[in-house]
Every structure is written in structure tokens, then in C-alpha cells.
Design a protein around this motif. Structure first.
Motif, PDB file in Angstrom:
ATOM      1  N   ASP A  45      -3.005   1.245  -2.692  1.00  7.09           N
ATOM      2  CA  ASP A  45      -2.034   0.218  -3.075  1.00  7.09           C
ATOM      3  C   ASP A  45      -0.636   0.781  -2.824  1.00  7.09           C
ATOM      4  O   ASP A  45      -0.179   1.659  -3.554  1.00  7.09           O
ATOM      5  N   PRO A  46       0.058   0.302  -1.788  1.00  8.98           N
ATOM      6  CA  PRO A  46       1.375   0.860  -1.443  1.00  8.98           C
ATOM      7  C   PRO A  46       2.368   0.882  -2.598  1.00  8.98           C
ATOM      8  O   PRO A  46       3.059   1.878  -2.812  1.00  8.98           O
ATOM      9  N   ASN A  47       2.464  -0.221  -3.349  1.00 12.89           N
ATOM     10  CA  ASN A  47       3.418  -0.267  -4.453  1.00 12.89           C
ATOM     11  C   ASN A  47       3.044   0.683  -5.572  1.00 12.89           C
ATOM     12  O   ASN A  47       3.905   1.294  -6.210  1.00 12.89           O
ATOM     13  N   LEU A  48       1.736   0.842  -5.806  1.00  7.49           N
ATOM     14  CA  LEU A  48       1.287   1.722  -6.877  1.00  7.49           C
ATOM     15  C   LEU A  48       1.551   3.180  -6.551  1.00  7.49           C
ATOM     16  O   LEU A  48       2.102   3.920  -7.364  1.00  7.49           O
ATOM     17  N   ILE A  49       1.179   3.615  -5.351  1.00  6.62           N
ATOM     18  CA  ILE A  49       1.299   5.042  -5.031  1.00  6.62           C
ATOM     19  C   ILE A  49       2.750   5.466  -4.833  1.00  6.62           C
ATOM     20  O   ILE A  49       3.087   6.632  -5.018  1.00  6.62           O
ATOM     21  N   THR A  50       3.617   4.526  -4.453  1.00  5.10           N
ATOM     22  CA  THR A  50       5.040   4.868  -4.291  1.00  5.10           C
ATOM     23  C   THR A  50       5.860   4.468  -5.510  1.00  5.10           C
ATOM     24  O   THR A  50       7.042   4.805  -5.587  1.00  5.10           O
ATOM     25  N   GLN A  51       5.220   3.757  -6.439  1.00  6.95           N
ATOM     26  CA  GLN A  51       5.907   3.238  -7.621  1.00  6.95           C
ATOM     27  C   GLN A  51       7.107   2.379  -7.225  1.00  6.95           C
ATOM     28  O   GLN A  51       8.141   2.364  -7.903  1.00  6.95           O
ATOM     29  N   ALA A  52       6.960   1.652  -6.117  1.00  2.28           N
ATOM     30  CA  ALA A  52       8.010   0.740  -5.679  1.00  2.28           C
ATOM     31  C   ALA A  52       7.918  -0.560  -6.468  1.00  2.28           C
ATOM     32  O   ALA A  52       6.828  -1.021  -6.810  1.00  2.28           O
TER      33      ALA A  52
END
Length: 271
Positions: A45-52
């Protein structure tokens, strides 16, 4: 479905209600900072792993994080790339593969997919350069070790494909675009970034400028309740970047020439 509906209620009650200003801003338009290209795999999950936060990432997802070369297909990837870079003026692109990728497993037995999954077979042909390179140069590896190499090489292949788009080539030429190659390790929850000079996968923070490293370190110390300790330029200069060993050894591929590295990663040291 019950779980998803419950999640919708919790999202509305717990998140939307406490981020009203953000949603009001997003309703006026989007200004994402990064185009994030990755696999459809449910474990990443891009947003989860980058905390974006919402609105910060413009995302393309498909089987194998594949980018068909310009003109090869009329699919959505090309249109999304063009819109992201030209209309949204995004200046940073991340192509992110991941460990245990099912698409890359399929790539290594491509012919067997022809009958059961013909559409997957045809799609994976856009990664044929990866398959051929690995077949010709990594015959001494097998199993999980070979899969890791395929995953890592495919990210670089797709960046090559990405560079065939006129808008990408123009932005790179002007120094207005940075491209990064990442691999997400599922079991460790860790991301490694490809470093063109050392030709190894390293922790992404090792590619930041000194002032950016100081900023991140200061924020981490604040979160931990510690005093902020500044690090002088001289101290940073003597510290060697931490290189991550990829599967107990340096990533086993031929070093890129200086010309190749500049061609693929031009401008990636900036920002």
C-alpha cells in the motif's frame, strides 16, 4: 463486505471528522508531489508504507508494476503518466517492485501461462527485456534468489520503458524530473532504493542531501522525546552511506556504465 462497510463508517466518523480542513482543500483540486508506480499486489500500500496523506501520491498500479513503452498500447498507464507529469506537473516518479511478486514468478514461466491466462501472458510480454536479461546473464541462480534478481531487474527495465515517453524525456532533459527505483520487502516492511553509482540497493535516506538527513533525524529525535543533536558537515562527510546487502550479497548484476546511469537516473540526486 461487512468489514468494508464497517470501515467506511469508521473512516467517516474517525478520520473525515478530524481532517475537515484537508478534505476542503482536496475538494478544490489535487496537487500530488509524487507519481508512485507499483504492483496491484494486495500486500503493498503506497500511502501506508510512505505514510503519505490523501492527495500526496498519484498512483498507478498493475500486475508487475509494468510500464509499456510509448506507443506499444493504448492502455491507461501511458495516459496516466502523461497527465501526471504534464497536467499535474509532478517532478518525482517512484517505480516500486516488491518481494515475492507473483507477476515476476509468472514471467519466468511465461509460456505456461498462454492457455490458462492469455491476457496475463500478453501483459507480461512488456517485461520481456527483464526475462531475457535474466535468462542470459543469471543462469547460475535459481529459486527465491533468482526471483529477487528478476524483481530488481524488472524495476530498472520499467524505468527504461518509462523514459521512452516524450514528456518524460523532455522533463529529464530539462532537469525537471527525478526517477527512483524502489523495492519493498514484505516480511520486513522495509524499502530499498537503487543507487546507480554503487549499483546496489540501499536505504532511501542514504540518497538524501545532508540537510535533508539532518531534518529527518531531528524530527525522529523530537518524536522520541530526545534533545535535537545537530551533525556538522564534517561529521557527515566522514560517515559512509550504509549499503544494504541484497539477499546476503551485493546485488549480482553487471555495473551500469556512467552513460547508462546518467541516461536512466539523470537528476535523481536532486531534491
Amino acid at each position: 463486505m461487512k468489514k468494508l462497510i464497517k470501515g467506511l463508517r469508521e473512516f467517516k466518523t474517525n478520520y473525515v471528522s478530524t481532517h475537515q480542513e484537508l478534505f476542503e482543500q482536496l475538494s478544490l483540486g489535487q496537487k500530488p508531489r509524487v507519481l508512485f508506480i507499483t504492483c496491484s499486489d494486495s500486500r503493498i500500500d503506497p500511502n501506508l508504507i510512505t505514510q503519505a496523506d490523501l492527495g500526496e501520491l498519484f498512483v498507478i498500479r498493475n500486475a508487475g508494476n509494468i510500464i509499456p513503452p510509448f506507443g506499444a498500447t493504448n492502455g491507461g498507464e501511458g495516459a496516466t503518466i502523461e497527465y501526471a507529469v504534464q497536467a499535474l506537473d509532478i517532478g518525482q516518479i517512484i517505480v516500486c517492485g516488491h518481494s515475492h511478486c507473483g507477476a515476476m514468478k509468472g514471467l519466468m514461466k511465461l509460456n505456461s501461462l498462454r492457455e490458462e491466462m492469455p491476457l496475463v501472458h500478453d501483459w507480461l510480454k512488456y517485461a520481456e527485456a527483464t526475462r531475457r536479461l535474466v535468462k542470459d546473464h543469471y543462469s547460475q541462480y535459481q529459486g527465491e534468489e533468482l526471483l529477487e534478481i528478476v524483481i530488481a531487474e524488472n524495476v530498472l527495465t520499467q524505468i527504461e520503458n518509462l523514459r521512452t515517453y516524450p514528456v518524460i524525456r523532455s522533463k529529464l532533459y530539462a532537469g525537471q524530473l527525478n526517477i527512483y527505483a524502489w523495492i519493498y520487502n514484505i516480511e520486513k516492511g522495509e524499502v530499498l532504493a537503487f543507487d546507480a553509482e554503487s549499483h546496489a540497493y540501499v536505504l532511501p535516506q542514504n540518497q538524501l542531501q545532508t540537510d535533508e538527513i539532518d531534518e529527518i533525524r531531528a524530527a525522529e529525535e523530537l518524536l522520541n522525546g530526545n534533545l535535537i543533536k545537530t551533525i556538522s558537515q564534517e561529521q557527515m562527510a566522514v560517515q559512509q552511506p550504509q549499503e544494504v546487502i541484497f539477499n546476503a550479497q551485493k546485488f549480482p548484476i553487471t555495473r551500469l556504465s556512467k552513460e547508462q546511469a546518467e541516461r536512466i537516473y539523470r537528476g535523481s540526486a536532486a531534491n
